[in-house]
Design a protein around this motif. Structure first.
Motif, PDB file in Angstrom:
ATOM      1  N   LEU A  21       0.856  -1.192   0.000  1.00 14.41           N
ATOM      2  CA  LEU A  21       0.000   0.000   0.000  1.00 14.41           C
ATOM      3  C   LEU A  21       0.888   1.237   0.000  1.00 14.41           C
ATOM      4  O   LEU A  21       1.681   1.441   0.913  1.00 14.41           O
ATOM      5  CB  LEU A  21      -0.920  -0.025   1.226  1.00 14.41           C
ATOM      6  CG  LEU A  21      -1.880   1.166   1.383  1.00 14.41           C
ATOM      7  CD1 LEU A  21      -2.784   1.326   0.172  1.00 14.41           C
ATOM      8  CD2 LEU A  21      -2.717   0.998   2.651  1.00 14.41           C
ATOM      9  N   LEU A  22       0.755   2.053  -1.055  1.00  7.42           N
ATOM     10  CA  LEU A  22       1.615   3.223  -1.243  1.00  7.42           C
ATOM     11  C   LEU A  22       0.913   4.476  -0.706  1.00  7.42           C
ATOM     12  O   LEU A  22      -0.238   4.755  -1.052  1.00  7.42           O
ATOM     13  CB  LEU A  22       1.917   3.417  -2.730  1.00  7.42           C
ATOM     14  CG  LEU A  22       2.370   2.180  -3.527  1.00  7.42           C
ATOM     15  CD1 LEU A  22       2.646   2.554  -4.982  1.00  7.42           C
ATOM     16  CD2 LEU A  22       3.600   1.544  -2.912  1.00  7.42           C
ATOM     17  N   LEU A  23       1.646   5.232   0.108  1.00 12.92           N
ATOM     18  CA  LEU A  23       1.098   6.459   0.719  1.00 12.92           C
ATOM     19  C   LEU A  23       1.982   7.644   0.337  1.00 12.92           C
ATOM     20  O   LEU A  23       3.139   7.738   0.758  1.00 12.92           O
ATOM     21  CB  LEU A  23       1.041   6.303   2.245  1.00 12.92           C
ATOM     22  CG  LEU A  23       0.233   5.104   2.775  1.00 12.92           C
ATOM     23  CD1 LEU A  23       0.348   5.012   4.290  1.00 12.92           C
ATOM     24  CD2 LEU A  23      -1.235   5.181   2.355  1.00 12.92           C
ATOM     25  N   ILE A  91      -7.252  -0.584   4.943  1.00 17.33           N
ATOM     26  CA  ILE A  91      -6.578  -1.887   4.844  1.00 17.33           C
ATOM     27  C   ILE A  91      -7.603  -3.010   5.045  1.00 17.33           C
ATOM     28  O   ILE A  91      -7.643  -3.977   4.274  1.00 17.33           O
ATOM     29  CB  ILE A  91      -5.419  -2.006   5.864  1.00 17.33           C
ATOM     30  CG1 ILE A  91      -4.296  -1.020   5.513  1.00 17.33           C
ATOM     31  CG2 ILE A  91      -4.872  -3.444   5.914  1.00 17.33           C
ATOM     32  CD1 ILE A  91      -3.226  -0.875   6.601  1.00 17.33           C
ATOM     33  N   ASP A  92      -8.469  -2.849   6.048  1.00 14.68           N
ATOM     34  CA  ASP A  92      -9.519  -3.863   6.299  1.00 14.68           C
ATOM     35  C   ASP A  92     -10.452  -3.998   5.096  1.00 14.68           C
ATOM     36  O   ASP A  92     -10.840  -5.108   4.723  1.00 14.68           O
ATOM     37  CB  ASP A  92     -10.352  -3.483   7.531  1.00 14.68           C
ATOM     38  CG  ASP A  92      -9.542  -3.569   8.825  1.00 14.68           C
ATOM     39  OD1 ASP A  92      -8.476  -4.221   8.819  1.00 14.68           O
ATOM     40  OD2 ASP A  92      -9.973  -2.977   9.834  1.00 14.68           O
ATOM     41  N   GLU A  93     -10.810  -2.867   4.488  1.00 14.44           N
ATOM     42  CA  GLU A  93     -11.694  -2.891   3.306  1.00 14.44           C
ATOM     43  C   GLU A  93     -11.024  -3.631   2.151  1.00 14.44           C
ATOM     44  O   GLU A  93     -11.672  -4.424   1.462  1.00 14.44           O
ATOM     45  CB  GLU A  93     -11.999  -1.463   2.834  1.00 14.44           C
ATOM     46  CG  GLU A  93     -12.946  -0.703   3.722  1.00 14.44           C
ATOM     47  CD  GLU A  93     -13.216   0.703   3.181  1.00 14.44           C
ATOM     48  OE1 GLU A  93     -14.061   1.375   3.763  1.00 14.44           O
ATOM     49  OE2 GLU A  93     -12.581   1.119   2.196  1.00 14.44           O
ATOM     50  N   LEU A  94      -9.740  -3.342   1.932  1.00 14.00           N
ATOM     51  CA  LEU A  94      -9.018  -3.996   0.834  1.00 14.00           C
ATOM     52  C   LEU A  94      -8.972  -5.507   1.045  1.00 14.00           C
ATOM     53  O   LEU A  94      -9.196  -6.288   0.114  1.00 14.00           O
ATOM     54  CB  LEU A  94      -7.595  -3.440   0.714  1.00 14.00           C
ATOM     55  CG  LEU A  94      -7.476  -1.989   0.249  1.00 14.00           C
ATOM     56  CD1 LEU A  94      -6.029  -1.518   0.333  1.00 14.00           C
ATOM     57  CD2 LEU A  94      -7.989  -1.820  -1.183  1.00 14.00           C
ATOM     58  N   VAL A  95      -8.686  -5.918   2.291  1.00 15.71           N
ATOM     59  CA  VAL A  95      -8.618  -7.345   2.613  1.00 15.71           C
ATOM     60  C   VAL A  95      -9.987  -8.007   2.385  1.00 15.71           C
ATOM     61  O   VAL A  95     -10.077  -9.126   1.892  1.00 15.71           O
ATOM     62  CB  VAL A  95      -8.119  -7.547   4.063  1.00 15.71           C
ATOM     63  CG1 VAL A  95      -8.296  -8.987   4.520  1.00 15.71           C
ATOM     64  CG2 VAL A  95      -6.646  -7.146   4.182  1.00 15.71           C
ATOM     65  N   ALA A  96     -11.052  -7.273   2.718  1.00 12.25           N
ATOM     66  CA  ALA A  96     -12.411  -7.819   2.554  1.00 12.25           C
ATOM     67  C   ALA A  96     -12.831  -7.908   1.083  1.00 12.25           C
ATOM     68  O   ALA A  96     -13.618  -8.778   0.713  1.00 12.25           O
ATOM     69  CB  ALA A  96     -13.411  -6.948   3.326  1.00 12.25           C
TER      70      ALA A  96
END
Length: 213
Positions: A21-23, A91-96
């Motif tokens: 994940l790039l910030l 991050i949780d949304e991406l994993v879901a």
């Protein structure tokens, strides 16, 4: 999804793929770091997030930076903490929503994105296993209260800085490694003779570090 973002799908599909994940930094946008997505290892989802605070003309910030009458810089800590939690939820949304391995998440942050990456990793070490922290510094104020009590046994950090950085003084960056080592965090720190940017050697070194995990 809470944050606008760009996705490079993994070129090698597994049941669950690791995530990078790039910030981006202050005043930039999601296209900045995404420009080197094609150079990153094939098995990763590479996702570049856009910061939530719009500064107009394609510029975004994770938090405001204000100046007083003497031109001293102040970070808006409340906004920074808000962004910290927005990214943790993202991050949780991406994993879901994607076939992402929740136990294999790396944050790659530059400048303000680096400062946030440190804060997220120490606040939520169960969500982030690795950090590439470039051209920023560790600000404990942005981390969750009592973060020192967290379990950092799975957290690894590659930190780097330019010795002639005119935006974030190298002295600020140097303080992170001793502090985080005291918490038992595995951290590598390197310097390059550049300003506020990513030297080719820096890119090569962190890519190498990722591949050695």
């Amino acid at each position: 999804m809470t944050l606008h973002h760009l996705v490079r799908e993994p070129k090698i599909k597994l049941d669950k793929n690791p995530l990078l994940l790039l910030l981006h930094g202050y005043g930039s946008n999601e296209e900045d770091l995404f420009s080197f997505a094609s150079e990153l290892p094939d098995e990763y989802y590479v996702i570049s997030a856009r910061a939530p605070f719009d500064m107009q003309y394609g510029s975004y910030a994770w938090y405001a930076i204000n100046f007083d009458a003497d031109e001293n810089k102040f970070s808006d800590i409340n906004q920074a903490q808000e962004s910290r939690d927005i990214i943790a939820n993202f991050i949780d949304e991406l994993v879901a929503n994607q076939a992402i391995d929740a136990s294999d998440v790396t944050l790659i942050g530059f400048s303000q994105g680096c400062i946030l990456s440190y804060a997220i990793a120490v606040s939520y070490p169960e969500k982030v296993q690795r950090v590439v922290a470039m051209s920023g510094y560790f600000n404990a104020e942005i981390a969750k209260p009592n973060f020192e009590k967290n379990d950092f046994s799975n957290l690894k950090i590659f930190a780097s800085h330019g010795t002639v950085d005119q935006v974030v003084p190298v002295d600020w960056a140097r303080k992170a490694a001793p502090l985080l080592k005291e918490l038992g965090i595995d951290i590598v720190y390197k310097e390059y003779t550049v300003g506020h940017g990513v030297a080719p050697q820096n890119f090569f070194d962190f890519k190498n570090w990722l591949e050695q995990k």
